[in-house]
Design an enzyme around this catalytic site. Structure first.
Site, short mmCIF file in Angstrom:
data_model
loop_
_atom_site.label_atom_id
_atom_site.label_comp_id
_atom_site.label_asym_id
_atom_site.label_seq_id
_atom_site.Cartn_x
_atom_site.Cartn_y
_atom_site.Cartn_z
N ASP A 96 70.47 -14.55 -54.48
CA ASP A 96 69.42 -13.50 -55.19
C ASP A 96 68.79 -14.15 -56.48
O ASP A 96 67.78 -14.21 -56.58
CB ASP A 96 70.18 -12.22 -55.51
CG ASP A 96 69.29 -11.48 -56.23
OD1 ASP A 96 68.23 -11.10 -55.85
OD2 ASP A 96 69.62 -11.13 -57.34
N ASP A 99 73.06 -16.12 -59.52
CA ASP A 99 74.45 -16.18 -59.17
C ASP A 99 74.42 -16.31 -57.48
O ASP A 99 73.68 -16.72 -56.91
CB ASP A 99 75.04 -14.83 -59.54
CG ASP A 99 73.99 -13.50 -59.18
OD1 ASP A 99 72.89 -13.71 -58.30
OD2 ASP A 99 74.06 -12.32 -59.68
N TYR A 264 71.03 -3.50 -58.11
CA TYR A 264 69.49 -3.06 -57.42
C TYR A 264 69.49 -1.61 -56.87
O TYR A 264 69.26 -1.30 -55.82
CB TYR A 264 69.16 -3.97 -56.35
CG TYR A 264 68.89 -5.36 -56.54
CD1 TYR A 264 67.63 -5.53 -57.33
CD2 TYR A 264 69.69 -6.37 -56.75
CE1 TYR A 264 67.38 -7.11 -57.93
CE2 TYR A 264 69.38 -7.73 -57.28
CZ TYR A 264 68.22 -7.87 -57.65
OH TYR A 264 67.98 -9.28 -58.25
N GLU A 485 66.76 -16.31 -66.64
CA GLU A 485 67.02 -16.20 -65.12
C GLU A 485 66.09 -16.45 -64.31
O GLU A 485 64.77 -16.12 -64.44
CB GLU A 485 67.90 -14.89 -64.87
CG GLU A 485 68.73 -14.89 -63.49
CD GLU A 485 70.01 -13.86 -63.31
OE1 GLU A 485 69.72 -12.98 -64.32
OE2 GLU A 485 70.36 -14.00 -62.26
#
Ligand SMILES: *[C@@H]1O[C@H](CO)[C@@H](O)[C@H](O)[C@H]1NC(C)=O
Ligand SMILES: *[C@@H]1O[C@H](CO)[C@@H](O)[C@H](O)[C@H]1NC(C)=O
Ligand SMILES: *[C@@H]1O[C@H](CO)[C@@H](O)[C@H](O)[C@H]1NC(C)=O
Ligand SMILES: *[C@@H]1O[C@H](CO)[C@@H](O)[C@H](O)[C@H]1NC(C)=O
Ligand SMILES: *[C@@H]1O[C@H](CO)[C@@H](O)[C@H](O)[C@H]1NC(C)=O
Ligand SMILES: *[C@@H]1O[C@H](CO)[C@@H](O)[C@H](O)[C@H]1NC(C)=O
Ligand SMILES: *[C@@H]1O[C@H](CO)[C@@H](O)[C@H](O)[C@H]1NC(C)=O
Ligand SMILES: *[C@@H]1O[C@H](CO)[C@@H](O)[C@H](O)[C@H]1NC(C)=O
Ligand SMILES: *[C@@H]1O[C@H](CO)[C@@H](O)[C@H](O)[C@H]1NC(C)=O
Length: 581
Positions: A96, A99, A264, A485
């Site tokens: 995703d 990670d 999410y 990120e």
């Protein structure tokens, strides 16, 4: 003895079951290549390379057994036991973000967005010679979603546990086990995840079947395959039936699977039902599905939403798609001018002011709350929708203003910002050097995330990072996940925008004009103040107002905005996972 033989045959057959990959392969050039202007023209070589790098990022995110055509040499086969806990093969797919979890809801949004973009601006992929990689990326993702859709009314929505995964910082050979598989099903439904995945399958079926919306656009990338389109459509229809008809009724998916709420959580399912019905109406030439989508728009009061377009909320894309289809096929009974009015109310609020977003001093479209983490995402998604809407706009002035506004946001992301940093890894010497990515970092001690190794081991070419704070400050710090990120959905709008620029823009992306060392001379002093770091919150450079808004308590702003909508507001603050920092 002959089982391996069959596998070999199947493998080689699969390798030809798609647009052939170029030989030699396209590989990203080092960042210094992004500092030399190209000769103007269409296609512009710099935009083409950018498009290629944006796709390459998805190849770096691959999970499972990597094919012989893998271009990312520092990646290894990984997570080869995914699905064993449920006696299924759930290997493959994409990690995703920084990670190693696999998340169906944001993945399906990403795929839907890319397929819609490649239907309208697809000739940009062709011109840049990137269509084989687009096909490869889509099939890698869709083939996994097909596995995740294990039975008519069963969809796997996450593989691996959020906490276990976040406690791990290291390479792809030691990913912690076990990696549980989480599902929704007939009795434990997830209307949003099922409909969102149906929308992805339907949007991609349209692309693979060459079902274009309008000649106002360039037309689809040349990867058509009727067999694959039919397979995708079948999954779309089954998932839509599951979303609407599960015996457990309608529910947000974290209601059935609390685990997915950690990263999410979904805020509702009306938008997914509507967008799935719309893409399906086009895929099946069904006016009744179009009417059904209009019904969801009313039923869930989607017209009152004026926030961001993202993995959670697809509402702002709906009027655009309603208008595209109404214009393309009047027999569906849609009123294109009504949908134009709805779309323009939303876009005018962005471009002329009046909506909840505003521009930072440096010019970034910013929504307090939603933009506090991954600020570029709301901006680039708005730019992507505006650009697509331009040919449908009701007046020439809107065509100009929407186009120009979208361009300011693209230019901001590509370096026309107070940091003089293009926020795409490996695009230019001023690009971020420390994306928050466990696999690219080369580190293996989470306590030394920023310092070990001093320089990130691998360049994660083409990764769009989260982005700067509301003061346009960007801290290039590995642990600062709100800013550094990378994620599947961050790249999606930039891909469509880059494809459009390949088609249309003779001038280079902004960053070729940046001098080496520009970011170093502009980068902010001190530490950030965001959901990952509070060290910088008392800094002299921030006003008291800034302190309050930048928020010591993650989720507070979101909670204030959404408090009426209930408990999920807390968990909807995405990627809280690295709150260790
Ligand atoms: C079309 O896609 C199907 C399914 O992936 C594949 O079997 C077939 O070989 C493809 N056809 C062509 C011409 O690429
Ligand atoms: C980057 O590529 C250029 C040629 O495109 C080469 O001259 C240069 O040495 C390379 N730099 C690095 C750091 O690899
Ligand atoms: C892949 O394996 C090689 C060793 O074979 C290692 O050097 C590299 O760091 C690994 N990649 C990742 C992302 O862990
Ligand atoms: C259905 O999904 C729920 C929630 O993930 C799970 O607890 C249950 O075991 C599933 N049912 C079946 C028959 O697998
Ligand atoms: C699954 O859905 C298809 C329709 O798409 C239907 O033909 C089939 O009977 C369904 N299977 C089951 C087990 O319900
Ligand atoms: C769509 O359906 C209409 C009738 O509802 C028909 O006239 C038209 O030919 C169909 N279009 C396609 C592409 O099948
Ligand atoms: C569409 O709606 C507008 C009002 O928004 C109306 O004036 C127009 O007649 C409608 N067009 C059609 C074809 O129904
Ligand atoms: C990780 O880093 C911490 C802090 O520097 C150190 O105390 C610890 O020993 C390291 N762990 C390993 C396994 O090297
Ligand atoms: C690109 O598209 C915009 C909006 O449609 C248009 O104004 C512009 O002239 C186009 N530029 C080129 C070079 O085609």
């Amino acid at each position: 003895m002959w089982t391996p033989l069959v596998l070999v045959l199947v493998t080689s057959w699969r390798a030809f079951a798609q647009v052939p990959l170029p030989e030699p392969p396209f590989l990203p050039q080092n960042a210094s290549a992004g500092a030399s202007p190209s000769s103007a023209g269409i296609p512009n070589a710099q935009w083409s390379s950018l498009l290629g790098n944006l796709l390459y990022f998805y190849e770096a995110q691959r999970s499972g057994k990597l094919p012989s055509t893998n271009r990312v040499k520092w990646r290894n086969d990984s997570a080869l036991t995914d699905g064993q806990d449920v006696k299924l093969d759930l290997t493959g797919g994409l990690y995703d973000a920084g990670d190693y979890i696999k998340c169906t809801f944001p993945l399906s949004f990403t795929v839907m967005s890319i397929c819609w973009g490649a239907t309208d601006f697809g000739k940009g992929y062709d011109l840049a010679n990137q269509t084989p990689y687009l096909d490869d990326m889509l099939r890698w993702s869709l083939d996994w979603l097909i596995k995740a859709h294990a039975a008519n009314n069963t969809l796997f929505v996450q593989v691996a546990n959020e906490e276990v995964d976040n406690a791990y910082w290291g390479g792809d050979r030691n990913i912690p086990l076990p990696r549980p598989s989480y599902q929704i099903n007939d009795t434990s439904p997830g209307t949003d995840a099922a409909a969102g995945t149906a929308a992805a399958f339907a949007a991609c079926s349209n692309l693979y079947a060459n079902r274009i919306f309008s000649n106002s656009y360039s037309g689809p990338a040349t990867l058509q395959n009727a067999t694959y389109a039919a397979t995708l459509l079948e999954h779309a229809q089954q998932l839509f039936t599951f979303a609407t008809g599960a015996s457990g009724g309608h529910a947000v998916y974290q209601h059935s699977v609390p685990e997915v709420g950690k990263a999410y959580a979904s805020s509702g399912y009306g938008d997914e039902l509507a967008i799935a019905a719309l893409f399906l109406s086009w895929a099946t030439n069904s006016s009744s599905l179009y009417q059904q989508a209009q019904g969801y728009w009313q039923q869930y009061s989607l017209g009152s939403y004026d926030g961001v377009f993202n993995w959670d909320n697809k509402t702002p894309g709906l009027p655009v798609l309603f208008a595209q289809i109404a214009q393309a096929n009047p027999s569906f009974g849609g009123n294109a001018s009504t949908w134009q009015t709805v779309a323009e109310k939303y876009f005018d609020g962005i471009v002329y002011g009046g909506g909840p977003g505003y521009q930072t001093r440096g010019g970034l479209l910013y929504y307090n709350g939603d933009s506090d983490d991954a600020s570029l995402n709301p901006s680039l998604n708005a730019a992507m929708l505006l650009t697509r809407y331009v040919p449908l706009a009701s007046t020439q002035s809107r065509r100009n203003d929407y186009w120009n506004y979208a361009k300011t946001q693209v230019n901001y992301a590509l370096g026309n910002n107070p940091m003089q940093a293009p926020y795409i890894v490996g695009a230019n010497p001023n690009s971020p050097q420390n994306p928050h990515s466990a696999m690219a970092s080369g580190g293996n001690n989470i306590s030394q995330i920023n310092t070990s190794p001093p320089q990130e081991a691998y360049v994660l070419y083409g990764g769009v990072v989260g982005g700067p704070d509301k003061y346009d400050r960007f801290f290039d710090i590995r642990a600062d996940w709100p800013e550094t990120e990378i994620a599947l959905d961050y790249n999606a709008p930039m891909l469509t925008l880059a494809a459009m620029h390949v088609l249309n823009d003779t001038a280079d992306p902004f960053y070729t004009s940046l001098k080496a060392g520009a970011y170093d001379s502009k980068k902010p002093q001190g530490m950030p103040c965001d959901a990952a770091y509070t060290d910088g919150c008392g800094g002299p450079q921030l006003s008291q107002g800034g302190k309050i808004v930048l928020g010591v308590i993650p989720g507070l702003t979101g909670l204030a905005i959404f408090s009426l909508l209930g408990w999920w507001a807390m968990v909807s603050f995405r990627r809280e996972h690295d709150l260790l920092y």
